[in-house]
Scaffold this motif. Structure first.
Motif, PDB file in Angstrom:
ATOM      1  N   LYS A  77      46.899  -7.580  -1.040  1.00  0.00           N
ATOM      2  CA  LYS A  77      47.712  -6.358  -1.085  1.00  0.00           C
ATOM      3  C   LYS A  77      48.985  -6.570  -0.266  1.00  0.00           C
ATOM      4  CE  LYS A  77      43.761  -3.200  -1.416  1.00  0.00           C
ATOM      5  NZ  LYS A  77      42.752  -4.197  -1.686  1.00  0.00           N
ATOM      6  N   SER A  78      50.029  -5.821  -0.582  1.00  0.00           N
ATOM      7  CA  SER A  78      51.268  -5.931   0.186  1.00  0.00           C
ATOM      8  C   SER A  78      51.045  -5.389   1.595  1.00  0.00           C
ATOM      9  CB  SER A  78      52.384  -5.140  -0.491  1.00  0.00           C
ATOM     10  OG  SER A  78      52.156  -3.739  -0.358  1.00  0.00           O
ATOM     11  N   ALA A  79      51.897  -5.804   2.520  1.00  0.00           N
ATOM     12  CA  ALA A  79      51.784  -5.353   3.906  1.00  0.00           C
ATOM     13  C   ALA A  79      51.943  -3.833   3.992  1.00  0.00           C
ATOM     14  CB  ALA A  79      52.824  -6.052   4.775  1.00  0.00           C
ATOM     15  N   GLY A  80      52.833  -3.259   3.182  1.00  0.00           N
ATOM     16  CA  GLY A  80      53.022  -1.807   3.174  1.00  0.00           C
ATOM     17  C   GLY A  80      51.768  -1.070   2.739  1.00  0.00           C
ATOM     18  N   ASP A  81      51.113  -1.581   1.690  1.00  0.00           N
ATOM     19  CA  ASP A  81      49.864  -0.974   1.236  1.00  0.00           C
ATOM     20  C   ASP A  81      48.772  -1.095   2.300  1.00  0.00           C
ATOM     21  OD1 ASP A  81      51.048  -0.339  -1.172  1.00  0.00           O
ATOM     22  OD2 ASP A  81      50.102  -1.972  -2.301  1.00  0.00           O
ATOM     23  N   MET A  82      48.716  -2.253   2.955  1.00  0.00           N
ATOM     24  CA  MET A  82      47.700  -2.438   3.998  1.00  0.00           C
ATOM     25  C   MET A  82      47.959  -1.533   5.191  1.00  0.00           C
ATOM     26  SD  MET A  82      45.201  -4.294   3.119  1.00  0.00           S
ATOM     27  CE  MET A  82      44.419  -4.406   4.710  1.00  0.00           C
ATOM     28  N   ALA A  83      49.220  -1.263   5.498  1.00  0.00           N
ATOM     29  CA  ALA A  83      49.533  -0.362   6.619  1.00  0.00           C
ATOM     30  C   ALA A  83      48.960   1.021   6.359  1.00  0.00           C
ATOM     31  CB  ALA A  83      51.044  -0.289   6.830  1.00  0.00           C
ATOM     32  N   VAL A  84      49.100   1.515   5.134  1.00  0.00           N
ATOM     33  CA  VAL A  84      48.559   2.830   4.777  1.00  0.00           C
ATOM     34  C   VAL A  84      47.034   2.823   4.872  1.00  0.00           C
ATOM     35  CG1 VAL A  84      48.321   4.499   2.901  1.00  0.00           C
ATOM     36  CG2 VAL A  84      50.534   3.411   3.326  1.00  0.00           C
ATOM     37  N   ILE A  85      46.428   1.760   4.381  1.00  0.00           N
ATOM     38  CA  ILE A  85      44.960   1.648   4.426  1.00  0.00           C
ATOM     39  C   ILE A  85      44.474   1.624   5.869  1.00  0.00           C
ATOM     40  CG2 ILE A  85      43.030   0.089   3.911  1.00  0.00           C
ATOM     41  CD1 ILE A  85      44.572  -0.626   1.294  1.00  0.00           C
ATOM     42  N   VAL A  86      45.143   0.863   6.730  1.00  0.00           N
ATOM     43  CA  VAL A  86      44.741   0.776   8.134  1.00  0.00           C
ATOM     44  C   VAL A  86      44.902   2.125   8.835  1.00  0.00           C
ATOM     45  CG1 VAL A  86      45.316  -0.285  10.368  1.00  0.00           C
ATOM     46  CG2 VAL A  86      45.098  -1.715   8.326  1.00  0.00           C
ATOM     47  N   GLU A  87      45.979   2.842   8.515  1.00  0.00           N
ATOM     48  CA  GLU A  87      46.170   4.177   9.099  1.00  0.00           C
ATOM     49  C   GLU A  87      45.035   5.118   8.688  1.00  0.00           C
ATOM     50  OE1 GLU A  87      50.087   5.223   7.770  1.00  0.00           O
ATOM     51  OE2 GLU A  87      51.058   3.950   9.262  1.00  0.00           O
ATOM     52  N   ASP A  88      44.634   5.069   7.411  1.00  0.00           N
ATOM     53  CA  ASP A  88      43.508   5.889   6.956  1.00  0.00           C
ATOM     54  C   ASP A  88      42.207   5.465   7.637  1.00  0.00           C
ATOM     55  OD1 ASP A  88      45.164   7.358   5.323  1.00  0.00           O
ATOM     56  OD2 ASP A  88      44.602   6.307   3.474  1.00  0.00           O
ATOM     57  N   LEU A  89      42.052   4.168   7.836  1.00  0.00           N
ATOM     58  CA  LEU A  89      40.858   3.660   8.519  1.00  0.00           C
ATOM     59  C   LEU A  89      40.806   4.173   9.955  1.00  0.00           C
ATOM     60  CD1 LEU A  89      38.361   1.852   8.718  1.00  0.00           C
ATOM     61  CD2 LEU A  89      39.894  -0.053   9.248  1.00  0.00           C
ATOM     62  N   ILE A  90      41.939   4.208  10.615  1.00  0.00           N
ATOM     63  CA  ILE A  90      41.998   4.718  11.986  1.00  0.00           C
ATOM     64  C   ILE A  90      41.538   6.178  12.025  1.00  0.00           C
ATOM     65  CG2 ILE A  90      43.571   5.346  13.874  1.00  0.00           C
ATOM     66  CD1 ILE A  90      45.147   2.751  13.131  1.00  0.00           C
ATOM     67  N   LYS A  91      41.997   6.981  11.069  1.00  0.00           N
ATOM     68  CA  LYS A  91      41.578   8.387  11.012  1.00  0.00           C
ATOM     69  C   LYS A  91      40.069   8.488  10.800  1.00  0.00           C
ATOM     70  CE  LYS A  91      46.016   9.913   9.192  1.00  0.00           C
ATOM     71  NZ  LYS A  91      46.749  10.286   7.987  1.00  0.00           N
ATOM     72  N   LEU A  92      39.543   7.664   9.910  1.00  0.00           N
ATOM     73  CA  LEU A  92      38.104   7.657   9.642  1.00  0.00           C
ATOM     74  C   LEU A  92      37.321   7.283  10.902  1.00  0.00           C
ATOM     75  CD1 LEU A  92      35.733   7.773   7.588  1.00  0.00           C
ATOM     76  CD2 LEU A  92      36.188   5.357   7.141  1.00  0.00           C
ATOM     77  N   LEU A  93      37.800   6.265  11.612  1.00  0.00           N
ATOM     78  CA  LEU A  93      37.119   5.834  12.838  1.00  0.00           C
ATOM     79  C   LEU A  93      37.242   6.874  13.945  1.00  0.00           C
ATOM     80  CD1 LEU A  93      38.032   2.041  12.867  1.00  0.00           C
ATOM     81  CD2 LEU A  93      35.817   3.078  12.344  1.00  0.00           C
ATOM     82  N   GLU A  94      38.377   7.559  14.023  1.00  0.00           N
ATOM     83  CA  GLU A  94      38.519   8.629  15.017  1.00  0.00           C
ATOM     84  C   GLU A  94      37.526   9.752  14.749  1.00  0.00           C
ATOM     85  OE1 GLU A  94      42.677   9.632  14.736  1.00  0.00           O
ATOM     86  OE2 GLU A  94      43.227   8.206  16.314  1.00  0.00           O
TER      87      GLU A  94
END
Length: 127
Positions: A77-94
């Motif tokens: 995946k592109s770095a931009g797409d991965m940034a969005v995924i990681v941000e969503d993952l952070i919310k899930l982990l929080e």
């Protein structure tokens, strides 16, 4: 020194075969691999010495010339797409951490989903 490509290699059994550039099939044992290398992929180009073993030609002193291109990296995946995924993952982990701070583990279904997402993101980052 002859060169060739890995025809197949079984990591569990610790051996496989090389197809040399001159058409010869050469036995490859894991002991012949360079220090720190315990497995190789099909298509990896190698340089190697050859000795006559009991059952035919055997590779010695293998040197990896170049590995085959990674399919995972090509489909990354592109770095931009991965940034969005990681941000969503952070919310899930929080959200999961908030429950844990209150002394409550997630139920089995929620825990399995979080674990699956973590593995998927880790695989995408590790490619």
């Amino acid at each position: 020194m002859p060169t060739g490509k890995v025809k197949w290699f079984d990591n569990d059994k610790g051996f496989g075969f090389l197809a040399s550039d001159d058409g010869q099939e050469v036995f490859l044992h894991a002991n012949a691999l360079p220090a720190g290398v315990s497995e190789v992929k099909v298509g990896t180009r190698m340089e190697f010495g050859v000795a006559d073993g009991k059952k035919g030609a055997q590779a010695l002193s293998v040197r990896i010339l170049d590995a085959p291109p990674s399919v995972a990296k090509a489909a990354r995946k592109s770095a931009g797409d991965m940034a969005v995924i990681v941000e969503d993952l952070i919310k899930l982990l929080e959200h999961t951490a908030n429950g844990l701070q209150k002394g409550k583990y997630p139920d089995k279904a929620s825990g399995s989903k979080v674990a699956a997402v973590l593995r998927a993101v880790a695989n995408d980052l590790d490619a």
